[in-house]
Motif scaffolding. Structure first.
Motif, PDB file in Angstrom:
ATOM      1  N   TYR A   1      -2.063  13.523   0.641  1.00  0.00           N
ATOM      2  CA  TYR A   1      -2.016  14.535   1.690  1.00  0.00           C
ATOM      3  C   TYR A   1      -1.207  15.742   1.228  1.00  0.00           C
ATOM      4  O   TYR A   1      -0.353  15.637   0.351  1.00  0.00           O
ATOM      5  CB  TYR A   1      -1.358  13.967   2.950  1.00  0.00           C
ATOM      6  CG  TYR A   1      -2.058  12.767   3.520  1.00  0.00           C
ATOM      7  CD1 TYR A   1      -3.089  12.920   4.440  1.00  0.00           C
ATOM      8  CD2 TYR A   1      -1.689  11.475   3.150  1.00  0.00           C
ATOM      9  CE1 TYR A   1      -3.737  11.805   4.977  1.00  0.00           C
ATOM     10  CE2 TYR A   1      -2.334  10.368   3.678  1.00  0.00           C
ATOM     11  CZ  TYR A   1      -3.346  10.543   4.587  1.00  0.00           C
ATOM     12  OH  TYR A   1      -3.990   9.455   5.114  1.00  0.00           O
TER      13      TYR A   1
ATOM     14  N   MET B   1       1.075   5.818  -0.225  1.00  0.00           N
ATOM     15  CA  MET B   1       0.474   7.107   0.109  1.00  0.00           C
ATOM     16  C   MET B   1       1.282   8.199  -0.597  1.00  0.00           C
ATOM     17  O   MET B   1       2.431   7.983  -0.979  1.00  0.00           O
ATOM     18  CB  MET B   1       0.499   7.346   1.622  1.00  0.00           C
ATOM     19  CG  MET B   1       1.894   7.499   2.186  1.00  0.00           C
ATOM     20  SD  MET B   1       1.972   7.768   3.974  1.00  0.00           S
ATOM     21  CE  MET B   1       1.421   9.439   4.106  1.00  0.00           C
TER      22      MET B   1
ATOM     23  N   ASP C   1       2.583   3.219   2.588  1.00  0.00           N
ATOM     24  CA  ASP C   1       1.553   3.790   3.447  1.00  0.00           C
ATOM     25  C   ASP C   1       2.006   3.715   4.906  1.00  0.00           C
ATOM     26  O   ASP C   1       2.367   2.647   5.390  1.00  0.00           O
ATOM     27  CB  ASP C   1       0.225   3.053   3.256  1.00  0.00           C
ATOM     28  CG  ASP C   1      -0.955   3.796   3.842  1.00  0.00           C
ATOM     29  OD1 ASP C   1      -0.851   5.024   4.071  1.00  0.00           O
ATOM     30  OD2 ASP C   1      -1.993   3.170   4.078  1.00  0.00           O
TER      31      ASP C   1
ATOM     32  N   ASP D   1      -6.691   4.404  -5.102  1.00  0.00           N
ATOM     33  CA  ASP D   1      -6.635   3.742  -3.784  1.00  0.00           C
ATOM     34  C   ASP D   1      -5.420   4.135  -2.950  1.00  0.00           C
ATOM     35  O   ASP D   1      -4.975   3.371  -2.091  1.00  0.00           O
ATOM     36  CB  ASP D   1      -6.694   2.214  -3.923  1.00  0.00           C
ATOM     37  CG  ASP D   1      -8.014   1.748  -4.502  1.00  0.00           C
ATOM     38  OD1 ASP D   1      -9.047   2.363  -4.168  1.00  0.00           O
ATOM     39  OD2 ASP D   1      -8.010   0.781  -5.281  1.00  0.00           O
ATOM     40  N   CYS D   2      -4.880   5.324  -3.183  1.00  0.00           N
ATOM     41  CA  CYS D   2      -3.777   5.840  -2.379  1.00  0.00           C
ATOM     42  C   CYS D   2      -4.212   7.170  -1.765  1.00  0.00           C
ATOM     43  O   CYS D   2      -4.655   8.067  -2.497  1.00  0.00           O
ATOM     44  CB  CYS D   2      -2.546   6.124  -3.237  1.00  0.00           C
ATOM     45  SG  CYS D   2      -1.899   4.712  -4.135  1.00  0.00           S
ATOM     46  N   PRO D   3      -4.076   7.337  -0.452  1.00  0.00           N
ATOM     47  CA  PRO D   3      -4.395   8.628   0.141  1.00  0.00           C
ATOM     48  C   PRO D   3      -3.401   9.692  -0.327  1.00  0.00           C
ATOM     49  O   PRO D   3      -2.218   9.400  -0.523  1.00  0.00           O
ATOM     50  CB  PRO D   3      -4.297   8.382   1.645  1.00  0.00           C
ATOM     51  CG  PRO D   3      -3.454   7.167   1.793  1.00  0.00           C
ATOM     52  CD  PRO D   3      -3.618   6.358   0.534  1.00  0.00           C
TER      53      PRO D   3
ATOM     54  N   LYS E   1      -5.884  15.795   4.246  1.00  0.00           N
ATOM     55  CA  LYS E   1      -6.060  14.763   3.225  1.00  0.00           C
ATOM     56  C   LYS E   1      -6.972  15.329   2.153  1.00  0.00           C
ATOM     57  O   LYS E   1      -8.103  15.710   2.423  1.00  0.00           O
ATOM     58  CB  LYS E   1      -6.681  13.511   3.832  1.00  0.00           C
ATOM     59  CG  LYS E   1      -6.861  12.380   2.842  1.00  0.00           C
ATOM     60  CD  LYS E   1      -7.462  11.157   3.515  1.00  0.00           C
ATOM     61  CE  LYS E   1      -7.685  10.040   2.527  1.00  0.00           C
ATOM     62  NZ  LYS E   1      -8.376   8.908   3.173  1.00  0.00           N
TER      63      LYS E   1
ATOM     64  N   ASP F   1       0.836  -1.211   0.000  1.00  0.00           N
ATOM     65  CA  ASP F   1       0.000   0.000   0.000  1.00  0.00           C
ATOM     66  C   ASP F   1       0.866   1.254   0.000  1.00  0.00           C
ATOM     67  O   ASP F   1       1.916   1.303   0.652  1.00  0.00           O
ATOM     68  CB  ASP F   1      -0.921   0.016   1.222  1.00  0.00           C
ATOM     69  CG  ASP F   1      -1.980  -1.078   1.163  1.00  0.00           C
ATOM     70  OD1 ASP F   1      -2.269  -1.573   0.048  1.00  0.00           O
ATOM     71  OD2 ASP F   1      -2.510  -1.427   2.230  1.00  0.00           O
TER      72      ASP F   1
ATOM     73  N   GLY G   1      -7.848  13.628  -0.612  1.00  0.00           N
ATOM     74  CA  GLY G   1      -8.662  12.568  -1.192  1.00  0.00           C
ATOM     75  C   GLY G   1      -7.838  11.329  -1.444  1.00  0.00           C
ATOM     76  O   GLY G   1      -6.737  11.180  -0.919  1.00  0.00           O
ATOM     77  N   GLU G   2      -8.383  10.451  -2.267  1.00  0.00           N
ATOM     78  CA  GLU G   2      -7.720   9.201  -2.641  1.00  0.00           C
ATOM     79  C   GLU G   2      -7.560   9.189  -4.154  1.00  0.00           C
ATOM     80  O   GLU G   2      -8.473   9.581  -4.879  1.00  0.00           O
ATOM     81  CB  GLU G   2      -8.566   7.999  -2.226  1.00  0.00           C
ATOM     82  CG  GLU G   2      -8.831   7.911  -0.757  1.00  0.00           C
ATOM     83  CD  GLU G   2      -8.025   6.827  -0.072  1.00  0.00           C
ATOM     84  OE1 GLU G   2      -7.542   5.902  -0.745  1.00  0.00           O
ATOM     85  OE2 GLU G   2      -7.889   6.937   1.156  1.00  0.00           O
TER      86      GLU G   2
END
Length: 127
Positions: free
Chosen positions: A68, A29, A47, A64-66, A58, A27, A60-61
């Motif tokens: 920031y 980010m 992540d 499927d990755c946040p 944040k 995962d 958004g995504e």
């Protein structure tokens, strides 16, 4: 109210690099601090490997990755939609894509007046 306009989007080319990075790192980010040099580029981490704090939000995504951003930087960018893309070249940072010979970049455009009314809200980071 239904929010329909994302603050951050992604290109197909950036998705390809993320797929490669996920295979190796799991995962992911993203964080953009807005600092000088490398800080002005979006940085990709495993992540949880980048410590977030109260000075971050944040947006958004993406894929499927946040994603920031530092709050003070967000004040400059809040009227723009950001698009994560890649280009050839090696940045001088700790971002995970560096060994691929590509680097993540941000493209931006101003939101329309209509879009500003239905934007995806940002979330505070409570750390």
């Amino acid at each position: 109210m239904e929010y329909t306009v994302p603050r951050v989007t992604i290109t197909d080319e950036a998705k390809e690099i993320i797929d490669q990075l996920r295979e190796r790192h799991g995962d992911l980010m993203f964080h953009q601090s807005g600092g000088c040099c490398d800080g002005s580029s979006p940085m990709c981490f495993e992540d949880g490997d980048f410590r977030l704090g109260r000075s971050d939000v944040k947006l958004g995504e993406i894929y499927d990755c946040p994603f920031y951003m530092a709050k003070d930087q967000f004040e400059y960018w809040k009227h723009m939609q950001l698009t994560l893309d890649v280009k050839d070249g090696r940045g001088a940072s700790f971002s995970l894509e560096i060994p691929t010979g590509k680097r993540f970049v941000i493209k931006s455009r101003l939101f329309s007046e209509e879009e500003l009314q239905v934007l995806q809200p940002v979330e505070s980071v409570d750390a």
